[in-house]
Design a protein around this motif. Structure first.
Motif, short mmCIF file in Angstrom:
data_model
loop_
_atom_site.label_atom_id
_atom_site.label_comp_id
_atom_site.label_asym_id
_atom_site.label_seq_id
_atom_site.Cartn_x
_atom_site.Cartn_y
_atom_site.Cartn_z
N GLU A 28 -21.21 -11.90 22.19
CA GLU A 28 -20.65 -11.16 23.32
C GLU A 28 -19.13 -11.27 23.32
OE1 GLU A 28 -22.64 -12.82 26.73
OE2 GLU A 28 -24.43 -11.61 26.37
N VAL A 29 -18.46 -10.15 23.55
CA VAL A 29 -17.00 -10.17 23.66
C VAL A 29 -16.56 -10.51 25.09
CG1 VAL A 29 -16.62 -8.63 21.71
CG2 VAL A 29 -16.88 -7.67 23.99
N LYS A 30 -17.44 -10.21 26.03
CA LYS A 30 -17.31 -10.59 27.44
C LYS A 30 -18.73 -10.93 27.88
CE LYS A 30 -13.59 -7.35 28.56
NZ LYS A 30 -13.24 -6.16 29.32
N PRO A 31 -18.90 -11.69 28.95
CA PRO A 31 -20.26 -12.01 29.39
C PRO A 31 -21.12 -10.75 29.56
CG PRO A 31 -18.67 -13.32 30.59
CD PRO A 31 -17.88 -12.32 29.78
N GLY A 32 -22.23 -10.73 28.84
CA GLY A 32 -23.17 -9.60 28.92
C GLY A 32 -22.77 -8.37 28.13
N ILE A 33 -21.68 -8.44 27.37
CA ILE A 33 -21.20 -7.26 26.64
C ILE A 33 -21.02 -7.59 25.16
CG2 ILE A 33 -19.37 -5.51 26.43
CD1 ILE A 33 -18.82 -5.94 29.41
N PRO A 34 -22.04 -7.25 24.35
CA PRO A 34 -21.90 -7.48 22.91
C PRO A 34 -21.15 -6.35 22.21
CG PRO A 34 -24.08 -6.69 23.40
CD PRO A 34 -23.38 -6.86 24.72
N CYS A 35 -21.11 -5.20 22.84
CA CYS A 35 -20.45 -4.04 22.23
C CYS A 35 -19.82 -3.20 23.34
CB CYS A 35 -21.46 -3.21 21.44
SG CYS A 35 -20.74 -1.83 20.54
N PRO A 36 -18.51 -3.31 23.50
CA PRO A 36 -17.85 -2.52 24.55
C PRO A 36 -17.94 -1.01 24.26
CG PRO A 36 -16.44 -4.31 23.80
CD PRO A 36 -17.60 -4.23 22.84
N THR A 37 -17.75 -0.23 25.28
CA THR A 37 -17.76 1.23 25.15
C THR A 37 -16.81 1.66 24.04
OG1 THR A 37 -18.25 1.46 27.49
CG2 THR A 37 -17.33 3.39 26.39
N GLY A 38 -17.33 2.52 23.17
CA GLY A 38 -16.52 3.07 22.08
C GLY A 38 -16.53 2.25 20.81
N GLU A 39 -17.04 1.04 20.84
CA GLU A 39 -17.11 0.22 19.63
C GLU A 39 -18.49 0.36 18.98
OE1 GLU A 39 -15.73 -3.80 20.06
OE2 GLU A 39 -13.94 -3.17 21.15
N ARG A 72 -15.01 9.70 21.47
CA ARG A 72 -14.38 9.86 20.16
C ARG A 72 -14.39 8.52 19.41
NH1 ARG A 72 -10.17 12.42 21.78
NH2 ARG A 72 -8.92 10.59 22.23
N ASN A 73 -14.07 7.44 20.11
CA ASN A 73 -14.08 6.12 19.49
C ASN A 73 -15.48 5.68 19.08
OD1 ASN A 73 -11.32 5.75 19.60
ND2 ASN A 73 -11.38 4.78 21.61
N LYS A 105 -21.96 18.97 29.25
CA LYS A 105 -20.82 19.32 28.40
C LYS A 105 -20.52 18.23 27.38
CE LYS A 105 -17.12 17.52 31.31
NZ LYS A 105 -15.92 17.82 32.04
N TRP A 106 -20.94 16.99 27.64
CA TRP A 106 -20.66 15.92 26.68
C TRP A 106 -21.30 16.19 25.34
CZ3 TRP A 106 -16.67 13.29 27.32
CH2 TRP A 106 -16.25 12.95 28.60
N ASN A 107 -22.45 16.85 25.33
CA ASN A 107 -23.09 17.15 24.06
C ASN A 107 -22.18 18.03 23.22
OD1 ASN A 107 -25.04 17.17 22.08
ND2 ASN A 107 -26.09 18.93 22.95
N HIS A 108 -21.66 19.09 23.82
CA HIS A 108 -20.77 19.99 23.08
C HIS A 108 -19.46 19.30 22.73
CE1 HIS A 108 -23.60 23.15 23.89
NE2 HIS A 108 -23.53 22.89 25.17
N LEU A 109 -18.92 18.55 23.67
CA LEU A 109 -17.68 17.83 23.42
C LEU A 109 -17.87 16.81 22.31
CD1 LEU A 109 -14.77 17.12 24.16
CD2 LEU A 109 -15.68 15.61 25.94
N GLY A 110 -18.98 16.07 22.39
CA GLY A 110 -19.24 15.05 21.37
C GLY A 110 -19.39 15.64 19.99
N GLN A 111 -20.13 16.71 19.88
CA GLN A 111 -20.30 17.34 18.57
C GLN A 111 -18.98 17.90 18.06
OE1 GLN A 111 -23.02 16.72 17.02
NE2 GLN A 111 -23.99 15.87 18.83
N TRP A 116 -14.34 17.15 14.34
CA TRP A 116 -12.90 16.93 14.20
C TRP A 116 -12.64 15.61 13.49
CZ3 TRP A 116 -9.87 13.10 16.50
CH2 TRP A 116 -8.50 13.25 16.34
N LEU A 117 -13.36 14.56 13.87
CA LEU A 117 -13.19 13.26 13.23
C LEU A 117 -13.50 13.31 11.74
CD1 LEU A 117 -14.67 10.81 15.85
CD2 LEU A 117 -12.32 10.90 15.07
#
Length: 134
Positions: A28-39, A72-73, A105-111, A116-117
């Motif tokens: 865990e990088v913080k208590p209860g968080i093994p993978c923060p958002t975007g990692e 994106r991350n 909209k996240w589906n379209h944005l994510g794709q 782009w990435l």
């Protein structure tokens, strides 16, 4: 990452209890968080036909201050983990597109961000057989 719904829950069920154990072994990088958002993190695939699973955490749109950057991350860091582990093939479920009431909209944005990435991060000849979107 350890609990949840949608594609993540389906992957966890199909891989079996060993995957859940491996997720709890990730520091865990913080208590209860093994993978923060975007990692992203990687585990063996266990009962899956894939040799490994790359786990990522997408943004919660109404909490995240910059959900587009976090999404994106999530894609970028998943690809970086794949490349660092010499993974030749990868399949992505749509990240952050519904299990927790995310905006459609996240589906379209994510794709769109994902494409782009790919243009930015890797030459196309390297990707000819690398990516499958599911």
């Amino acid at each position: 990452m350890r609990t949840g719904g949608g594609a993540g829950a389906a992957i966890n069920r199909a891989a079996g209890q060993q995957l859940l154990g491996a997720l709890f072994d990730i520091p865990e990088v913080k208590p209860g968080i093994p993978c923060p958002t975007g990692e992203a993190r990687i585990t063996p695939g266990f009962k899956l036909p894939a040799s490994c699973v790359i786990h990522t955490v997408g943004p919660i749109h109404f909490i995240d201050k910059n959900p587009a950057a976090s999404l994106r991350n999530a894609y970028r860091n998943s690809l970086m983990v794949a490349k660092a582990n010499k993974i030749e093939y990868i399949a992505f479920p749509a990240i952050c597109c519904g299990a927790y009431g995310q905006v459609a909209k996240w589906n379209h944005l994510g794709q769109g961000l994902f494409c782009w990435l790919l243009d930015i991060c890797w030459p196309l000849d390297e990707l000819s057989h690398f990516i499958t979107l599911i």
